[in-house]
Design a protein around this motif. Structure first.
Motif, PDB file in Angstrom:
ATOM      1  N   LEU A  34       0.862  -1.196   0.000  1.00 15.23           N
ATOM      2  CA  LEU A  34       0.000   0.000   0.000  1.00 15.23           C
ATOM      3  C   LEU A  34       0.891   1.236   0.000  1.00 15.23           C
ATOM      4  O   LEU A  34       1.592   1.501   0.979  1.00 15.23           O
ATOM      5  N   GLU A  86      -2.128   5.757  -2.125  1.00 18.23           N
ATOM      6  CA  GLU A  86      -3.209   4.774  -2.270  1.00 18.23           C
ATOM      7  C   GLU A  86      -4.021   4.711  -0.984  1.00 18.23           C
ATOM      8  O   GLU A  86      -5.259   4.650  -1.016  1.00 18.23           O
ATOM      9  N   GLY A  87      -3.308   4.748   0.152  1.00 16.15           N
ATOM     10  CA  GLY A  87      -3.999   4.749   1.438  1.00 16.15           C
ATOM     11  C   GLY A  87      -4.846   6.000   1.612  1.00 16.15           C
ATOM     12  O   GLY A  87      -5.936   5.952   2.186  1.00 16.15           O
ATOM     13  N   ILE A 106      -6.252  -3.784  -1.553  1.00 11.98           N
ATOM     14  CA  ILE A 106      -4.998  -4.019  -0.812  1.00 11.98           C
ATOM     15  C   ILE A 106      -4.738  -5.525  -0.798  1.00 11.98           C
ATOM     16  O   ILE A 106      -5.546  -6.290  -0.253  1.00 11.98           O
TER      17      ILE A 106
END
Ligand code: GLY
Length: 370
Positions: A264, A268-269, A311
């Motif tokens: 991750l 993206e998080g 994820i």
């Protein structure tokens, strides 16, 4: 599109963010007002060095430079990376009036900025962000620091750069995954404070991701403008600056749960965290029920990480994720602090999220990935 400048008016710490194409070739012109003597110490990482360091040093002309290329990746942003950087700067006899250059993405910008903040009690530094994430977020605003075993960015300093050179051409060499991760921070600006910008991103995002330089410059410029406005209102995050953390409470828990690995990326998080923050806002009756779907639809259309299902590998349960949120810097008096939204472009800080609703949002998101 010509070069654009966003001025960050912070009194004696004021500086310009210069945004445009081909800036590195012109670096001496931009650096000249900041040089007390004709030398620059460059902190970078090996991947970026392979792509850009030669060109930077050639463009310097009669400005002498030395460079340290650290290992790439988040793993460098720690005590060992800080020590390596500071000892090298001292080996290079960098003095208080000298200039340090951070050439790289968010990791290098944060680490080099912190090294500059503590070296001889503070030397000036220039940010040359090479990733989209660093151009729109981490290079602006003076947050510097490192990670510890307790979590991300827990040791650091506010240390404003003297100049930021955001060269749009550098984004051409970014891997697609890194570009889209950085785009998570761009979307964040629309979501937190500018609905018209979010409309614009929905319309132009795909062409921008495909490589259109003018669209990229517009997005970087608008993001930096928004960041600068917020930083000027609240440089040390006593209030409004927390809005920039939209999606980050979820993001930090997910990054910890995935071991800060490339399962991750931070951006993206942030994207997944923004989607969850809107879901939480809707479940709390704060924003229209259809808004989370619109947010997710845009992230999906861009091919970005959107849901926990994006994820890879195992994730802990909802309770464990909530426990990881407890280490977040935004925790106050033991209470979790979220950035929620009344609609797209209308974010606010919320300290009283009911734990049963939070748990339900996470449990449903975890079930959806099963
Ligand atoms: N990246 C969040 C901030 O600069 O405040």
């Amino acid at each position: 599109m010509s070069v654009q400048i966003v001025h960050v008016p912070l009194g004696d710490r004021a500086y310009d963010v210069v945004i445009g194409r081909g800036l590195l070739a012109d670096a001496p012109r931009y650096l000249a007002p900041h040089l007390k003597r004709n030398r620059v110490a460059i902190l970078t990482e090996s991947r970026v060095a392979g792509l850009h360091l030669d060109a930077v040093q050639r463009a310097f002309g009669d400005i002498s430079s030395a460079a340290l290329a650290l290992d790439p990746g988040e793993g460098t942003k720690n005590w060992a990376g800080l020590m390596q950087s500071v000892e090298w700067l001292l080996d290079e006899k960098v003095e208080r009036r000298d200039l340090v250059m951070a050439l790289g993405g968010g990791v290098i910008g944060d680490l080099a900025g912190f090294a500059a903040a503590v070296l001889r009690r503070g030397v000036r530094f220039v940010q040359v962000p090479t990733s989209l994430l660093a151009q729109v977020d981490s290079s602006v605003g003076g947050k510097t620091g490192i990670n510890t075993r307790h979590g991300k960015n827990l040791v650091g300093a506010f240390h404003q750069p003297s100049l930021v050179l955001a060269d749009i051409d550098l984004l051409d060499t970014l891997p697609a995954r890194d570009f889209l991760a950085g785009f998570g921070e761009v979307v964040k600006y629309g979501l937190l404070g500018d609905a018209a910008f979010f409309d614009w991103l929905e319309a132009n995002g795909p062409a921008l991701a495909a490589g259109d330089h003018a669209l990229r410059q517009y997005a970087v410029h608008r993001s930096v403008q928004m960041k600068a406005e917020i930083v000027v209102r609240d440089e040390t995050e006593q209030g409004d600056r927390a809005l920039l953390n939209l999606g980050h409470t979820f993001c930090h828990a997910l990054e910890a749960a995935t071991g800060y690995s490339d399962r991750l990326l931070h951006g993206e998080g942030v994207a997944i965290g923004c989607a969850l923050a809107f879901e939480l806002s809707a479940r709390m009756g704060l924003c229209p029920q259809e808004t989370p779907s619109r947010v997710r639809a845009h992230l999906r259309a861009m091919g970005m990480a959107t849901d926990l299902a994006d994820i890879p590998g195992d994730l802990p349960g909802a309770e464990a994720l909530i426990a990881l949120m407890g280490q977040d810097k935004k925790v106050q008096d033991g209470r979790l602090r979220f950035i929620l939204a009344r609609d797209i472009g209308r974010a606010f800080v919320c300290d009283d999220v009911p734990s049963d609703i939070l748990r339900a949002v996470l449990e449903d998101a975890l079930v959806a990935r099963a």
